[in-house]
Enzyme design. Sequence first.
Site, PDB file in Angstrom:
ATOM      1  N   ARG A  63       0.831  -1.266   0.054  1.00 23.71           N
ATOM      2  CA  ARG A  63       0.114   0.139  -0.140  1.00 23.71           C
ATOM      3  C   ARG A  63       0.770   1.329  -0.042  1.00 23.71           C
ATOM      4  O   ARG A  63       2.095   1.267   0.584  1.00 23.71           O
ATOM      5  CB  ARG A  63      -0.968  -0.014   1.129  1.00 23.71           C
ATOM      6  CG  ARG A  63      -2.016  -0.887   1.089  1.00 23.71           C
ATOM      7  CD  ARG A  63      -3.121  -0.791   2.294  1.00 23.71           C
ATOM      8  NE  ARG A  63      -2.328  -1.368   3.640  1.00 23.71           N
ATOM      9  CZ  ARG A  63      -1.740  -0.764   4.502  1.00 23.71           C
ATOM     10  NH1 ARG A  63      -1.755   0.585   4.252  1.00 23.71           N
ATOM     11  NH2 ARG A  63      -1.419  -1.462   5.435  1.00 23.71           N
ATOM     12  N   TYR A  71      -1.737  -3.524  -6.887  1.00 18.84           N
ATOM     13  CA  TYR A  71      -1.329  -4.404  -5.906  1.00 18.84           C
ATOM     14  C   TYR A  71      -2.372  -4.053  -4.575  1.00 18.84           C
ATOM     15  O   TYR A  71      -2.712  -3.082  -4.230  1.00 18.84           O
ATOM     16  CB  TYR A  71       0.090  -3.966  -5.192  1.00 18.84           C
ATOM     17  CG  TYR A  71       0.554  -4.979  -4.305  1.00 18.84           C
ATOM     18  CD1 TYR A  71       1.005  -6.232  -4.720  1.00 18.84           C
ATOM     19  CD2 TYR A  71       0.484  -4.816  -2.869  1.00 18.84           C
ATOM     20  CE1 TYR A  71       1.261  -7.266  -4.046  1.00 18.84           C
ATOM     21  CE2 TYR A  71       0.861  -5.769  -1.945  1.00 18.84           C
ATOM     22  CZ  TYR A  71       1.170  -7.178  -2.510  1.00 18.84           C
ATOM     23  OH  TYR A  71       1.677  -8.164  -1.691  1.00 18.84           O
ATOM     24  N   GLY A  72      -2.910  -5.413  -4.282  1.00 15.52           N
ATOM     25  CA  GLY A  72      -3.517  -5.506  -2.808  1.00 15.52           C
ATOM     26  C   GLY A  72      -4.605  -4.339  -2.597  1.00 15.52           C
ATOM     27  O   GLY A  72      -5.338  -4.133  -3.263  1.00 15.52           O
ATOM     28  N   LYS A  98      -9.441  -2.497   1.776  1.00 10.88           N
ATOM     29  CA  LYS A  98      -9.192  -1.465   2.663  1.00 10.88           C
ATOM     30  C   LYS A  98     -10.266  -0.063   2.303  1.00 10.88           C
ATOM     31  O   LYS A  98     -10.585   0.694   3.024  1.00 10.88           O
ATOM     32  CB  LYS A  98      -7.635  -0.928   2.735  1.00 10.88           C
ATOM     33  CG  LYS A  98      -6.930  -2.380   3.043  1.00 10.88           C
ATOM     34  CD  LYS A  98      -7.126  -2.814   4.240  1.00 10.88           C
ATOM     35  CE  LYS A  98      -5.913  -3.602   4.577  1.00 10.88           C
ATOM     36  NZ  LYS A  98      -6.119  -4.413   5.973  1.00 10.88           N
ATOM     37  N   HIS A 133     -10.466  -2.728  11.789  1.00 12.40           N
ATOM     38  CA  HIS A 133      -9.284  -3.444  11.264  1.00 12.40           C
ATOM     39  C   HIS A 133      -9.154  -4.713  12.245  1.00 12.40           C
ATOM     40  O   HIS A 133      -8.230  -4.709  12.823  1.00 12.40           O
ATOM     41  CB  HIS A 133      -8.068  -2.634  11.031  1.00 12.40           C
ATOM     42  CG  HIS A 133      -7.072  -3.448  10.370  1.00 12.40           C
ATOM     43  ND1 HIS A 133      -5.699  -2.761  10.271  1.00 12.40           N
ATOM     44  CD2 HIS A 133      -7.007  -4.044   9.317  1.00 12.40           C
ATOM     45  CE1 HIS A 133      -5.109  -3.474   9.551  1.00 12.40           C
ATOM     46  NE2 HIS A 133      -5.711  -4.223   8.776  1.00 12.40           N
ATOM     47  N   SER A 157      -1.344  -3.889  10.150  1.00 22.99           N
ATOM     48  CA  SER A 157      -0.974  -5.038   8.942  1.00 22.99           C
ATOM     49  C   SER A 157       0.386  -5.633   9.230  1.00 22.99           C
ATOM     50  O   SER A 157       1.246  -5.064   9.910  1.00 22.99           O
ATOM     51  CB  SER A 157      -0.797  -4.263   7.670  1.00 22.99           C
ATOM     52  OG  SER A 157      -1.901  -3.657   7.395  1.00 22.99           O
ATOM     53  N   CYS A 168       1.127  -7.942  11.428  1.00 21.74           N
ATOM     54  CA  CYS A 168       1.522  -8.266  13.168  1.00 21.74           C
ATOM     55  C   CYS A 168       0.788  -9.283  13.639  1.00 21.74           C
ATOM     56  O   CYS A 168       0.562  -9.337  15.013  1.00 21.74           O
ATOM     57  CB  CYS A 168       0.906  -6.990  13.838  1.00 21.74           C
ATOM     58  SG  CYS A 168       2.189  -5.322  13.702  1.00 21.74           S
ATOM     59  N   ASP A 187      -9.166 -10.251   8.798  1.00 23.25           N
ATOM     60  CA  ASP A 187      -8.587  -8.729   8.802  1.00 23.25           C
ATOM     61  C   ASP A 187      -9.786  -7.567   8.997  1.00 23.25           C
ATOM     62  O   ASP A 187      -9.187  -6.497   9.328  1.00 23.25           O
ATOM     63  CB  ASP A 187      -8.399  -8.474   6.936  1.00 23.25           C
ATOM     64  CG  ASP A 187      -7.540  -7.262   6.900  1.00 23.25           C
ATOM     65  OD1 ASP A 187      -6.621  -6.890   7.693  1.00 23.25           O
ATOM     66  OD2 ASP A 187      -7.650  -6.684   5.926  1.00 23.25           O
ATOM     67  N   ARG A 237       2.148 -12.208  -0.472  1.00 22.62           N
ATOM     68  CA  ARG A 237       0.672 -12.569   0.096  1.00 22.62           C
ATOM     69  C   ARG A 237       0.220 -13.829  -0.693  1.00 22.62           C
ATOM     70  O   ARG A 237       0.642 -14.030  -1.930  1.00 22.62           O
ATOM     71  CB  ARG A 237      -0.166 -11.356  -0.379  1.00 22.62           C
ATOM     72  CG  ARG A 237       0.131  -9.851   0.379  1.00 22.62           C
ATOM     73  CD  ARG A 237      -0.530  -9.759   1.588  1.00 22.62           C
ATOM     74  NE  ARG A 237       0.103  -8.851   2.430  1.00 22.62           N
ATOM     75  CZ  ARG A 237      -0.437  -8.321   3.465  1.00 22.62           C
ATOM     76  NH1 ARG A 237      -1.476  -8.625   4.087  1.00 22.62           N
ATOM     77  NH2 ARG A 237      -0.007  -7.224   4.115  1.00 22.62           N
ATOM     78  N   ASN A 250      -0.739 -18.172  22.423  1.00 24.00           N
ATOM     79  CA  ASN A 250      -1.523 -16.898  22.631  1.00 24.00           C
ATOM     80  C   ASN A 250      -2.796 -17.502  23.134  1.00 24.00           C
ATOM     81  O   ASN A 250      -3.645 -16.691  23.990  1.00 24.00           O
ATOM     82  CB  ASN A 250      -1.498 -16.051  21.481  1.00 24.00           C
ATOM     83  CG  ASN A 250      -0.206 -15.381  21.203  1.00 24.00           C
ATOM     84  OD1 ASN A 250       0.514 -15.334  21.901  1.00 24.00           O
ATOM     85  ND2 ASN A 250      -0.136 -14.938  20.010  1.00 24.00           N
TER      86      ASN A 250
END
Length: 604
Positions: free
Chosen positions: A79, A218-219, A227, A247, A269, A271, A294, A386, A515
């Site tokens: 992005r 791209y994406g 997004k 998000h 993004s 993470c 997402d 990706r 986690n």
Amino acid sequence: MTALAIPGLDSAPTTHQRLLEWVHEVAELTTPDRVVWADGSDEEWDRLTKKLVDAGTFTPLKQKPNSFWAASDPGDVARVEERTFICSVDPDDAGPTNNWTDPAEMKATMTELYRGCMRGRTMYVIPFCMGPLEAEKPMLGVEITDSEYVVVSMRVMTRMGSKALAKFGEDADFVPCLHSVGAPLDEGQQDVAWPANETKYISHFPETREIWSYGSGYGGNALLGKKCYSLRIASVIGRDEGWLAEHMLILKLISPENKVYYIAAAFPSACGKTNLAMLEPTIPGWKVETLGDDIAWMRFGEDGRLYAVNPEAGFFGVAPGTDWHTNPNAMRTIERGNTVFTNVALTDNGDIWWEGMGEPPAHLTSWKKQDWTPDSDEPSSHPNSRYCTPMAQCPILAPEWDDPKGVPISAIFFGGRRKDTIPLVTESRDWNHGTFMGATLSSETTAAAKGKVGVVRRDPMAMLPFIGYNAADYFAHWIATGKRADANKLPKIFYVNWFRRGPENQFLWPGFGENSRVLKWAIERIEGKAAAQETPIGYVPTLDDIDTEGLDASRADLEAVLKVDREEWLAEIPLIEEWFDKMGEKLPTSLRDELEALKQRLSA
Ligand code: SAT
Ligand code: MN
């Protein structure tokens, strides 16, 4: 309407007047060779993927059914936040965190860029729906694009084609999304494998709810349902209608007693949202199912609880680091095929490979389409490479993932990537305090956006690049949301950090499946079953409060990961103050009050 001699233009499968007019207008401006309405059929997928193979964009994978390898232009890999614009009428409505340009000026500039920009190409019209098609008010959009890569990716990521168009009727509302790679072809000119333009604009018009994107394939720059629509435009719609576009991943946690809890979690993004969404708990008896990785749209249900739906139908996950150890369910999802891989490496036997997948093969073709061996200086895959894969293939998909009602959220997690200061988990005191945690969230930057990696920046609610309006107004919307329901019906808010490091720079917490121990503690807090220590920053568990049975970590590391370090927090305060000052007058006073209360508690 003028009769334009463009094949396909007049064979539209709809009588929706506004849509027809817009498609004509765009065709007239961009002058494609032909117009094709995307229907989302298997035949269309086969035709377009074949076209992409012939063009050199796609390489079919021999080892995965119906799957393809793509390498982008090296200048078009993420992005572009500095080229992303919120074009509200009043600059104050874009606020201190967005790039702003006057809408009329932006439209004038981009109209000239779009003029003739589809020459020599096909213009595709993609009707799509974000979220379940059976929703009371389906959230419709139409993307016009000159990129076949975008059409096939949209088929994975959204509900699109004929089934979406069926929801348009004569006059349903939709978000027009215009996209071009900005690479017209002259008569006889040979195309490149990844057409793009050095000039890039990702523009949003919040008042008229339109998206105009130019120059990138791209994406998040090009798949405009993601997004651009589901976060930037939807956050504006949510502000106006009283709901939240966030998000966030959505996961379902099932306890050993078969009690079901839904958790939404926001991380910037790259993470680990996808890994958490598909987690395999290491603690016996607990199970996770996935609803999204997402984006979450959250609305109040009739019972006063907050219900989440995932607007997407696919995963657009970060590849490097994903493997059978870190995310076996993502691996199982992509093994089933029907997946587009972008900017990973290609093996000699027609499979994909990326860093983190164990021992590298002796030879690969890198994402730059160069020979690669384990001795090469650069990674084989771009760090933001990706996989784009259908959600329906996920082996732990929750059956209710497509339910228009959504799922009631019990807990919201905010998290970032911080090597210090932020403990493994902190429970907020109440909704406003949780909003404060989200509003002051910080994280080290990643490769998901162009720019320097590893710099700490404030990333409120992990939405910094995605809030479609003034960030201070967005915080006020969060505060107001908390007032619209009984406190005991609101999700409990937690702040987590899987990435804290020790003196040897080692990660203090093993993360991934472990986690689940943090999820379990959070649920037990909600159930009133687990203890915590009240600290200046909120409720933090001691080592005795979390289930550490069988956990492979030293006691010292675990104590360090839970530590509330007063010195580190005192150093954090000026950074939060600076951030709040940037928000200006509109910052809700309740957030300033939270900051003052935190300062008081730290100095007490
Ligand atoms: O924006 S993308 O869709 O390219 C991915 C991300 O940054 O989360
Ligand atoms: Mn994301």
